[in-house]
Design an enzyme around this catalytic site. Structure first.
Site, PDB file in Angstrom:
ATOM      1  N   CYS A 187       0.827  -1.206   0.000  1.00  0.00           N
ATOM      2  CA  CYS A 187       0.000   0.000   0.000  1.00  0.00           C
ATOM      3  C   CYS A 187       0.866   1.263   0.000  1.00  0.00           C
ATOM      4  O   CYS A 187       1.652   1.490  -0.908  1.00  0.00           O
ATOM      5  CB  CYS A 187      -0.963  -0.077   1.180  1.00  0.00           C
ATOM      6  SG  CYS A 187      -2.417   0.955   1.038  1.00  0.00           S
ATOM      7  N   HIS A 188       0.752   2.109   1.038  1.00  0.00           N
ATOM      8  CA  HIS A 188       1.549   3.332   1.115  1.00  0.00           C
ATOM      9  C   HIS A 188       2.949   3.076   1.680  1.00  0.00           C
ATOM     10  O   HIS A 188       3.755   4.004   1.779  1.00  0.00           O
ATOM     11  CB  HIS A 188       0.835   4.371   1.984  1.00  0.00           C
ATOM     12  CG  HIS A 188      -0.458   4.846   1.397  1.00  0.00           C
ATOM     13  ND1 HIS A 188      -1.664   4.212   1.658  1.00  0.00           N
ATOM     14  CD2 HIS A 188      -0.744   5.855   0.538  1.00  0.00           C
ATOM     15  CE1 HIS A 188      -2.632   4.831   0.995  1.00  0.00           C
ATOM     16  NE2 HIS A 188      -2.110   5.825   0.319  1.00  0.00           N
ATOM     17  N   GLU A 210      -6.691   7.271  -4.143  1.00  0.00           N
ATOM     18  CA  GLU A 210      -6.659   8.493  -3.328  1.00  0.00           C
ATOM     19  C   GLU A 210      -7.816   9.417  -3.717  1.00  0.00           C
ATOM     20  O   GLU A 210      -8.471  10.018  -2.850  1.00  0.00           O
ATOM     21  CB  GLU A 210      -5.333   9.246  -3.509  1.00  0.00           C
ATOM     22  CG  GLU A 210      -4.074   8.421  -3.327  1.00  0.00           C
ATOM     23  CD  GLU A 210      -3.798   7.962  -1.921  1.00  0.00           C
ATOM     24  OE1 GLU A 210      -4.704   8.006  -1.060  1.00  0.00           O
ATOM     25  OE2 GLU A 210      -2.661   7.526  -1.664  1.00  0.00           O
TER      26      GLU A 210
END
Length: 239
Positions: free
Chosen positions: A139-140, A171
């Protein structure tokens, strides 16, 4: 000789308002818990670490849609193996990088804030990459990659590699892109491009999706945390 059968899961130390009513992002619970479970099941010792030795859980990640009941029981039990490790987690100065065979950067949007400058964690991952260990993010978590330098090239370890991570479209769908821009931090897609990597999107922003390129393993989103950890084990077993 294969690296040690020991995994280090990085968690973000950052937190910031992101959700309605000022609720905050932080460590996304299942993105650390699911890999912890996978690695333990595969016979790995597992430690957790953050840049500052502190963490705060992401608000959204504790909501019913994102934290299944079985996971909630573990998360809310301070005597569970996961919580004991998390609540006594390490700082970079506590860690000997050569003792680990997998580095796994868990996430939460807060990772975009501290991972780009998390020199301690980055140096550990760089040493592990040089040792031939698996370096991974979900993910991030990919926000950490531009600062993980390959000493042979002086460039990011993902330069010239194929990776995935949370999509910019995701996002936008979450309505948080403007907040990320206010942090003056790049999206995962932008960070990958800046580091010279080829970014590959999942079929949809929320579909489970992983990429393995040599000893670099990446996953796209919270739904990918389990599969990304399994891909790490598979890559490790080939070493």
């Amino acid at each position: 000789m294969a690296p040690p059968r020991k995994a280090l899961i990085a968690v973000t130390s950052a937190h910031a308002p992101l959700y309605p009513d000022g609720k905050e992002t932080g460590m996304f619970v299942t993105e650390a818990l699911h890999p912890f479970n996978v690695f333990r099941k595969a016979g790995f010792e597992v430690d957790l670490a953050s840049e500052t030795g502190t963490y705060q859980a992401d608000w959204l990640s504790q909501q019913k849609d994102w934290l299944p009941e079985e996971d909630r029981k573990v998360w809310e039990d301070p005597s569970s193996d996961f919580r004991k490790k998390l609540d006594a987690h390490l700082k970079p100065g506590d860690i000997e990088a050569h003792e680990y065979g997998i580095f796994f950067a868990s996430a939460g949007h807060a990772s975009l804030i501290d991972y780009p400058d998390a020199k301690g964690l980055q140096n550990i991952a760089s040493t592990m990459f040089t040792d031939g260990s698996i370096v991974s993010a979900v993910c991030h978590g990919g926000a950490i990659f531009p600062g993980i330098i390959n000493p042979k090239t002086g460039k990011s370890i993902i330069n010239g590699r194929t990776v995935t991570g949370f999509t910019t479209k995701g996002e936008e769908e979450e309505g948080v892109l403007d907040t990320i821009k206010s942090w003056k931090k790049p999206t995962i897609e932008a960070a990958a491009a800046d580091a010279g990597a080829k970014y590959v999107s999942p079929p949809g922003p929320w579909d489970s999706f992983t990429q393995t390129d040599g000893t670099i393993v990446t996953g796209a989103n919270p739904a990918s945390a389990h599969a990304t950890a399994e891909a790490c084990v598979e890559a490790f077993n080939k070493l």
